[in-house]
Design an enzyme around this catalytic site. Structure first.
Site, short mmCIF file in Angstrom:
data_model
loop_
_atom_site.label_atom_id
_atom_site.label_comp_id
_atom_site.label_asym_id
_atom_site.label_seq_id
_atom_site.Cartn_x
_atom_site.Cartn_y
_atom_site.Cartn_z
N HIS A 1 0.82 -1.22 0.00
CA HIS A 1 0.00 0.00 0.00
C HIS A 1 0.85 1.25 0.00
O HIS A 1 2.00 1.25 0.45
CB HIS A 1 -1.02 0.00 1.14
CG HIS A 1 -0.44 -0.11 2.51
ND1 HIS A 1 -0.03 0.98 3.23
CD2 HIS A 1 -0.19 -1.19 3.30
CE1 HIS A 1 0.42 0.57 4.41
NE2 HIS A 1 0.35 -0.73 4.48
N ASP B 1 -0.14 4.25 1.32
CA ASP B 1 -0.38 5.18 2.44
C ASP B 1 0.39 4.76 3.69
O ASP B 1 0.90 3.63 3.77
CB ASP B 1 -1.88 5.29 2.74
CG ASP B 1 -2.51 3.96 3.17
OD1 ASP B 1 -2.11 2.91 2.62
OD2 ASP B 1 -3.38 3.96 4.06
N ASP C 1 6.34 -0.25 6.83
CA ASP C 1 4.89 -0.43 6.60
C ASP C 1 4.40 0.65 5.65
O ASP C 1 3.95 1.69 6.11
CB ASP C 1 4.16 -0.37 7.94
CG ASP C 1 2.67 -0.62 7.80
OD1 ASP C 1 2.23 -1.01 6.71
OD2 ASP C 1 1.94 -0.41 8.78
N GLU D 1 -5.01 1.59 2.86
CA GLU D 1 -4.98 0.34 3.64
C GLU D 1 -5.07 0.62 5.13
O GLU D 1 -5.70 -0.13 5.87
CB GLU D 1 -3.70 -0.45 3.33
CG GLU D 1 -3.65 -1.85 3.94
CD GLU D 1 -3.20 -1.92 5.40
OE1 GLU D 1 -3.45 -2.94 6.05
OE2 GLU D 1 -2.59 -0.95 5.90
N GLU D 2 -4.44 1.67 5.57
CA GLU D 2 -4.38 1.94 7.02
C GLU D 2 -5.75 2.30 7.59
O GLU D 2 -5.93 2.34 8.80
CB GLU D 2 -3.36 3.05 7.32
CG GLU D 2 -1.92 2.69 6.95
CD GLU D 2 -1.33 1.56 7.79
OE1 GLU D 2 -2.01 1.07 8.70
OE2 GLU D 2 -0.18 1.16 7.51
N ASP E 1 0.63 -10.30 0.26
CA ASP E 1 0.53 -8.91 0.71
C ASP E 1 1.56 -8.71 1.82
O ASP E 1 2.25 -9.64 2.24
CB ASP E 1 -0.90 -8.64 1.21
CG ASP E 1 -1.24 -7.16 1.27
OD1 ASP E 1 -0.34 -6.30 1.12
OD2 ASP E 1 -2.42 -6.84 1.50
N HIS F 1 4.18 1.61 13.10
CA HIS F 1 3.21 2.64 13.51
C HIS F 1 3.74 3.49 14.66
O HIS F 1 2.98 4.20 15.32
CB HIS F 1 1.85 2.05 13.89
CG HIS F 1 1.11 1.43 12.74
ND1 HIS F 1 -0.23 1.17 12.76
CD2 HIS F 1 1.54 1.04 11.52
CE1 HIS F 1 -0.59 0.63 11.60
NE2 HIS F 1 0.48 0.53 10.84
#
Ligand SMILES: *[C@@H]1O[C@H](CO)[C@@H](O)[C@H](O)[C@H]1NC(C)=O
Ligand SMILES: *[C@@H]1O[C@H](CO)[C@@H](O)[C@H](O)[C@H]1NC(C)=O
Ligand SMILES: *[C@@H]1O[C@H](CO)[C@@H](O)[C@H](O)[C@H]1NC(C)=O
Ligand SMILES: [Zn+2]
Length: 481
Positions: free
Chosen positions: A112, A114, A145, A179-180, A206, A441
């Site tokens: 992803h 984002d 990520d 995605e987030e 993924d 994160h």
């Protein structure tokens, strides 16, 4: 006595699920080195602040800049007659690399574009959107990520096509932009588009968890966690409202008292412990032969030790998080929000039924705020060619590691792709120790240059390894007890 013999025999003869494919070597002609250009491109990717805040609320200008940057960074991919590129939902990307052999079902690599916001800016050793290289690491939001996966896949494809590669198997690259925050405007649309076109995939990979170090008990080597499913989630609101009630006259039983009892009952009676069926068992068995002796005896003999392992795990497992609010105790209403993680072998209804059975108090009302069913369990092991080809690609770039099927706790964009294939896997090719987990994160997200090099080479090996029919390898259980 008989039991002891069986335990010993099984411990000694338990089959190994680990394989030893020829390792990737820096001296290989087709090794992809982490050159300055490639590292700079990863660093630049990080500088686009493609933050998702909530569904439908992201950073459109940054996403547009990022996808332009991607287009300009990989000229061979973007000019190859074999490659088509579509922008889906304005900001998500879908590439199709056309294969020549129509009998091979396509594969799909997902990631992803984002990232999550940066909330604790001080505390970073390098500015979080700088993409700065420091002490052998590239720093910044998205380096784990998962812009490393986006860039690593495209670097591998660019390299592969530049060397004149003409693929046999069609390969899709799918990059959602939200995605987030559930992927409903990105991956969901990509999945719909593919479904409408009647696409059926051989496999899908993924982002996921990492190659872990010092994480799995009883195993000295690194373990790559190749997730075959994702836990579901369920958020339930429990509430108790007492009739009438004067603020000045506390009732014998208060709403908060009744509710606290209910929550206590839930905590004392956790959901059925399902370890030993499904992926937990497979995880242990894949690693059995590689464990230190006491662990090895147990995992080679789950027919006997499953209850013991269940008990051990229950000592530290958290089944739910709860929050009790006393919205206004004088008006006698109390509310508790409970977040359940739903095991892949359970349904949402199982969890709700369990709650009712345990609480046994009709005054406690239960309302589902949101839920996501657990992902289907993808096949693993020697008889699953898609799992094995990913395992072998991992072992080629991490030859000193093991691979085991895992249950991912979080959710990825794969939730939108269930109808395209039953072989859905999640994995990110970087090493993490438990001390690194909070970087995801969190503060000081970073990837080592070595790991980024492995990321590129992992995707390259995977592209090569899947470019032929995938074969099932049967394995013999010589002792089937
Ligand atoms: C890499 O290749 C070189 C030269 O072929 C060989 O000497 C070396 O042992 C190889 N290393 C690994 C890890 O296989
Ligand atoms: C995409 O862009 C068009 C034109 O700017 C706009 O009307 C539409 O709402 C956008 N769609 C999404 C999903 O953002
Ligand atoms: C799969 O297809 C069914 C039937 O068309 C649809 O209801 C469902 O939403 C799809 N699942 C996903 C995850 O897209
Ligand atoms: Zn991610």
């Amino acid at each position: 006595m008989c039991v002891l013999v069986i335990v010993v025999v099984r411990t000694v003869t338990f089959p190994s699920y680990q394989t030893r494919p020829p390792p990737c070597n820096v001296t290989d002609q087709d090794f992809i080195p982490a050159t300055k250009d490639r590292l700079d491109r990863l660093g630049r990717a990080v500088t686009f602040r493609t933050i998702s805040y909530e569904p439908g609320r992201g950073t459109p200008e940054e996403l547009l800049k990022f996808i332009d940057f991607i287009r300009d960074s990989f000229p061979v991919v973007h000019s190859s007659p074999l490659v088509t590129r579509e922008v889906v939902g304005n900001f998500s990307l879908l590439y199709r690399v056309k294969g020549s052999d129509r009998s091979l079902k396509p594969g799909l690599l997902a990631a992803h574009l984002d990232v999550v916001p940066v909330t604790e800016e001080p505390g970073w050793d390098a500015e979080p959107f700088s993409g700065q290289q420091k002490d052998g690491f590239v720093y910044g939001r998205g380096t784990l990520d998962c812009k490393h996966n986006v860039m690593g896949q495209l670097e591998a494809l660019e390299f592969h096509l530049k060397r004149g590669h003409r693929p046999k198997r069609t390969l899709y690259l799918a990059y959602g932009h939200d995605e987030e925050v559930t992927g409903q405007y990105g991956a969901k649309r990509i999945a719909k588009l593919l479904e409408d076109r009647g696409v059926k995939l051989e496999f899908l990979l993924d982002e996921g968890f990492a190659v872990t170090k010092d994480y799995v008990q009883g195993v000295a080597k690194k373990v790559a966690l190749l997730s075959v499913t994702e836990k579901g989630s369920l958020t339930v609101k429990f509430s108790v409202r007492m009739k009438g009630g004067h603020g000045s006259m506390p009732e014998k039983e208060s709403a908060i008292g009744i509710l606290s009892q209910a929550v206590t009952k839930l905590e004392r009676n956790p959901q059925l412990n399902l370890w030993g069926s499904g992926p937990g068992r497979d995880f242990a068995e894949h690693l059995a032969t590689e464990m230190s002796l006491p662990h090895r005896v147990m995992t080679s003999n789950l027919w006997l030790f499953t209850p013991v392992i269940r008990w051990l795990l229950a000592q530290k497992a958290g089944y739910m998080n709860s929050m009790v609010h006393d919205s206004d105790c004088f008006r006698s209403e109390a509310v508790a929000i409970v977040d359940h993680r739903v095991h892949p072998k359970q349904t949402i209804q199982d969890v709700l039924d369990h709650n009712v059975k345990v609480i046994k108090d009709p005054r406690v009302k239960m309302e589902v705020l949101k839920s996501l069913v657990p992902a289907p369990i993808s096949p693993s092991g020697l008889e699953s060619p898609a799992y094995m080809v990913i395992q072998e690609s991992i072992l080629q770039v991490y030859p000193d590691s093991l691979v085991a099927p895992f249950v991912l706790s979080g959710n990825t964009d794969t939730r939108h792709y269930w109808n395209l294939t039953s072989a859905i896997y999640r994995f990110s090719p970087n090493v993490m120790t438990p001390e690194d987990f909070p970087r995801l994160h969190g503060v000081n997200e970073r990837i080592s240059i070595e790991d980024y090099e492995r990321t590129m080479n992992f995707y390259f090996h995977l592209m090569r390894n899947v470019d032929k029919p995938l074969v099932v390898r049967r394995h013999e259980h010589d002792v089937d007890l």
